[in-house]
Design a protein around this motif. Structure first.
Motif, PDB file in Angstrom:
ATOM      1  N   PHE A   5       0.829  -1.203   0.000  1.00 39.33           N
ATOM      2  CA  PHE A   5       0.000   0.000   0.000  1.00 39.33           C
ATOM      3  C   PHE A   5       0.861   1.250   0.000  1.00 39.33           C
ATOM      4  N   ARG A   6       0.417   2.233  -0.764  1.00 41.58           N
ATOM      5  CA  ARG A   6       1.123   3.505  -0.875  1.00 41.58           C
ATOM      6  C   ARG A   6       0.217   4.612  -0.337  1.00 41.58           C
ATOM      7  N   TYR A   7       0.651   5.241   0.742  1.00 44.32           N
ATOM      8  CA  TYR A   7      -0.076   6.349   1.356  1.00 44.32           C
ATOM      9  C   TYR A   7       0.630   7.643   0.981  1.00 44.32           C
ATOM     10  N   SER A   8      -0.127   8.562   0.381  1.00 45.55           N
ATOM     11  CA  SER A   8       0.499   9.792  -0.092  1.00 45.55           C
ATOM     12  C   SER A   8      -0.567  10.865  -0.268  1.00 45.55           C
ATOM     13  N   GLY A   9      -0.123  12.036  -0.696  1.00 51.31           N
ATOM     14  CA  GLY A   9      -1.063  13.083  -1.046  1.00 51.31           C
ATOM     15  C   GLY A   9      -1.851  12.703  -2.291  1.00 51.31           C
ATOM     16  N   GLN A  10      -3.070  13.200  -2.394  1.00 51.48           N
ATOM     17  CA  GLN A  10      -3.956  12.852  -3.503  1.00 51.48           C
ATOM     18  C   GLN A  10      -3.309  13.125  -4.857  1.00 51.48           C
ATOM     19  N   ARG A  11      -2.632  14.245  -4.974  1.00 55.48           N
ATOM     20  CA  ARG A  11      -2.024  14.634  -6.253  1.00 55.48           C
ATOM     21  C   ARG A  11      -1.014  13.590  -6.731  1.00 55.48           C
ATOM     22  N   HIS A  12      -0.204  13.087  -5.817  1.00 56.96           N
ATOM     23  CA  HIS A  12       0.832  12.122  -6.196  1.00 56.96           C
ATOM     24  C   HIS A  12       0.222  10.769  -6.570  1.00 56.96           C
ATOM     25  N   TYR A 108      -2.653  -2.354   5.339  1.00 54.57           N
ATOM     26  CA  TYR A 108      -3.758  -1.435   5.040  1.00 54.57           C
ATOM     27  C   TYR A 108      -4.425  -1.081   6.355  1.00 54.57           C
ATOM     28  N   SER A 109      -4.096   0.088   6.908  1.00 50.81           N
ATOM     29  CA  SER A 109      -4.652   0.446   8.203  1.00 50.81           C
ATOM     30  C   SER A 109      -4.551   1.946   8.447  1.00 50.81           C
ATOM     31  N   LEU A 113      -1.535   4.992   7.843  1.00 51.34           N
ATOM     32  CA  LEU A 113      -1.881   6.269   7.220  1.00 51.34           C
ATOM     33  C   LEU A 113      -1.482   7.448   8.104  1.00 51.34           C
ATOM     34  N   ASP A 114      -1.743   7.336   9.383  1.00 48.89           N
ATOM     35  CA  ASP A 114      -1.480   8.440  10.308  1.00 48.89           C
ATOM     36  C   ASP A 114       0.002   8.703  10.520  1.00 48.89           C
ATOM     37  N   GLN A 115       0.862   7.802  10.047  1.00 49.42           N
ATOM     38  CA  GLN A 115       2.305   8.001  10.201  1.00 49.42           C
ATOM     39  C   GLN A 115       2.870   9.019   9.217  1.00 49.42           C
ATOM     40  N   PHE A 116       2.125   9.310   8.141  1.00 48.61           N
ATOM     41  CA  PHE A 116       2.660  10.142   7.072  1.00 48.61           C
ATOM     42  C   PHE A 116       1.949  11.490   7.040  1.00 48.61           C
ATOM     43  N   GLU A 117       2.702  12.534   7.281  1.00 47.40           N
ATOM     44  CA  GLU A 117       2.165  13.897   7.297  1.00 47.40           C
ATOM     45  C   GLU A 117       1.548  14.245   5.946  1.00 47.40           C
ATOM     46  N   GLU A 118       0.325  14.724   5.956  1.00 49.73           N
ATOM     47  CA  GLU A 118      -0.410  15.188   4.773  1.00 49.73           C
ATOM     48  C   GLU A 118      -0.828  14.063   3.825  1.00 49.73           C
ATOM     49  N   ALA A 119      -0.668  12.810   4.215  1.00 49.52           N
ATOM     50  CA  ALA A 119      -1.166  11.712   3.372  1.00 49.52           C
ATOM     51  C   ALA A 119      -2.685  11.657   3.482  1.00 49.52           C
ATOM     52  N   ASP A 120      -3.378  11.717   2.335  1.00 41.80           N
ATOM     53  CA  ASP A 120      -4.842  11.705   2.340  1.00 41.80           C
ATOM     54  C   ASP A 120      -5.414  10.792   1.268  1.00 41.80           C
ATOM     55  N   SER A 121      -4.597   9.845   0.779  1.00 38.17           N
ATOM     56  CA  SER A 121      -5.089   8.890  -0.210  1.00 38.17           C
ATOM     57  C   SER A 121      -4.269   7.602  -0.119  1.00 38.17           C
ATOM     58  N   CYS A 122      -4.845   6.529  -0.667  1.00 40.03           N
ATOM     59  CA  CYS A 122      -4.197   5.220  -0.591  1.00 40.03           C
ATOM     60  C   CYS A 122      -4.346   4.489  -1.917  1.00 40.03           C
ATOM     61  N   ILE A 123      -3.266   3.873  -2.354  1.00 35.25           N
ATOM     62  CA  ILE A 123      -3.271   3.000  -3.521  1.00 35.25           C
ATOM     63  C   ILE A 123      -2.766   1.633  -3.104  1.00 35.25           C
ATOM     64  N   GLU A 124      -3.432   0.599  -3.584  1.00 35.74           N
ATOM     65  CA  GLU A 124      -2.926  -0.757  -3.384  1.00 35.74           C
ATOM     66  C   GLU A 124      -2.144  -1.186  -4.619  1.00 35.74           C
ATOM     67  N   LEU A 216      -9.749   5.328   2.103  1.00 36.18           N
ATOM     68  CA  LEU A 216      -8.895   5.447   3.275  1.00 36.18           C
ATOM     69  C   LEU A 216      -9.368   4.487   4.354  1.00 36.18           C
ATOM     70  N   PRO A 217      -8.465   3.748   4.962  1.00 36.76           N
ATOM     71  CA  PRO A 217      -8.863   2.772   5.981  1.00 36.76           C
ATOM     72  C   PRO A 217      -9.391   3.459   7.238  1.00 36.76           C
ATOM     73  N   ASP A 218     -10.419   2.866   7.838  1.00 38.41           N
ATOM     74  CA  ASP A 218     -10.962   3.381   9.095  1.00 38.41           C
ATOM     75  C   ASP A 218     -10.236   2.808  10.293  1.00 38.41           C
ATOM     76  N   SER A 219      -9.745   1.591  10.155  1.00 41.66           N
ATOM     77  CA  SER A 219      -9.050   0.938  11.249  1.00 41.66           C
ATOM     78  C   SER A 219      -8.163  -0.139  10.643  1.00 41.66           C
ATOM     79  N   LYS A 220      -7.461  -0.863  11.525  1.00 40.53           N
ATOM     80  CA  LYS A 220      -6.556  -1.902  11.052  1.00 40.53           C
ATOM     81  C   LYS A 220      -7.332  -2.967  10.271  1.00 40.53           C
TER      82      LYS A 220
END
Length: 228
Positions: A5-12, A108-109, A113-124, A216-220
């Motif tokens: 899983f890749r957690y990043s800003g929506q644009r990226h 996927y959790s 997601l919360d570990q990355f500043e400004e991450a607001d999207s997820c790709i598998e 975006l995942p709600d929980s683990k």
């Protein structure tokens, strides 16, 4: 088939899904404090291995302490006799040469997601092996590299006791325990030339087939495999 899983800003992440856009970082670039929280680590690629000798003589054949003297190469006993070493600490420092790096997470959790500043999207990435095979070919069209491997990161302190066999965990695969919730999987490429390297942005639409958007995942939720 291992996914990640890749957690990043929506644009990226939009760029990855539309153009196959991927930023390949470098080990030493991660040391810059300008990076966002969860990415910057001033000690990337650095570690120390130590061994303490409380007491040993040249007669202690098979001793781990005599083997340490050989491996650390501090000095050479040669054919010396009547040698006594007591309360000695050997230390070897490692500062891994710069290399290209790409990172994803095994889980996927929301915790990740919360570990990355400004991450607001997820790709598998649905097939990590094929994704990195393709990315390696694309990278080689720009710059000659060798894929050293795709492995899980070890979360540990950068001070390591010598294990008596080798130099332990690869310094480019160590992150400090404060990053442990990221559950990172890291691909590493060695440049086939000397000289400085810098991060690169590549576009390859052939990568898109291995990617899909996730809410975006709600929980683990789940944890993928650990290495390739």
């Amino acid at each position: 088939m291992l996914s990640a899983f890749r957690y990043s800003g929506q644009r990226h992440n939009d760029s990855l899904l539309a153009l196959g856009g991927v930023r390949i970082g470098t080990l030493h670039d991660f040391r810059r404090t300008e990076h966002k929280g969860g990415i910057a680590d001033a000690n990337e690629g650095i570690k120390r291995v130590s061994h303490h000798i409380p007491y040993v003589t040249e007669k202690d054949v098979g001793s781990i302490h005599l083997e340490a003297i050989k491996q650390f190469k501090i000095f050479n006993l040669g054919d010396s006799t009547d040698v006594v070493l007591q309360d000695i600490q050997f230390i070897r420092g490692f500062n891994h040469p710069d290399c290209f790096v790409h990172c994803v997470s095994a889980e996927y959790s929301r915790d990740v997601l919360d570990q990355f500043e400004e991450a607001d999207s997820c790709i598998e990435i649905t097939d990590l092996g094929k994704f990195y095979q393709r990315l390696t070919k694309t990278l080689n069209r720009q710059i000659p590299v060798q894929l050293l491997g795709v492995s899980t990161v070890r979360y540990m302190m950068r001070e390591e006791d010598w294990n008596g066999r080798n130099w332990g965990v690869h310094p480019a695969l160590i992150k400090e325990p404060r990053f442990a919730k990221q559950l990172e999987i890291r691909a590493i490429w060695r440049p086939k030339f000397s000289g400085a390297i810098s991060p690169m942005v590549l576009n390859d639409v052939g990568l898109i087939e291995f990617c899909k958007r996730r809410e975006l995942p709600d929980s683990k939720k789940r944890r993928s495999g650990s290495s390739i």
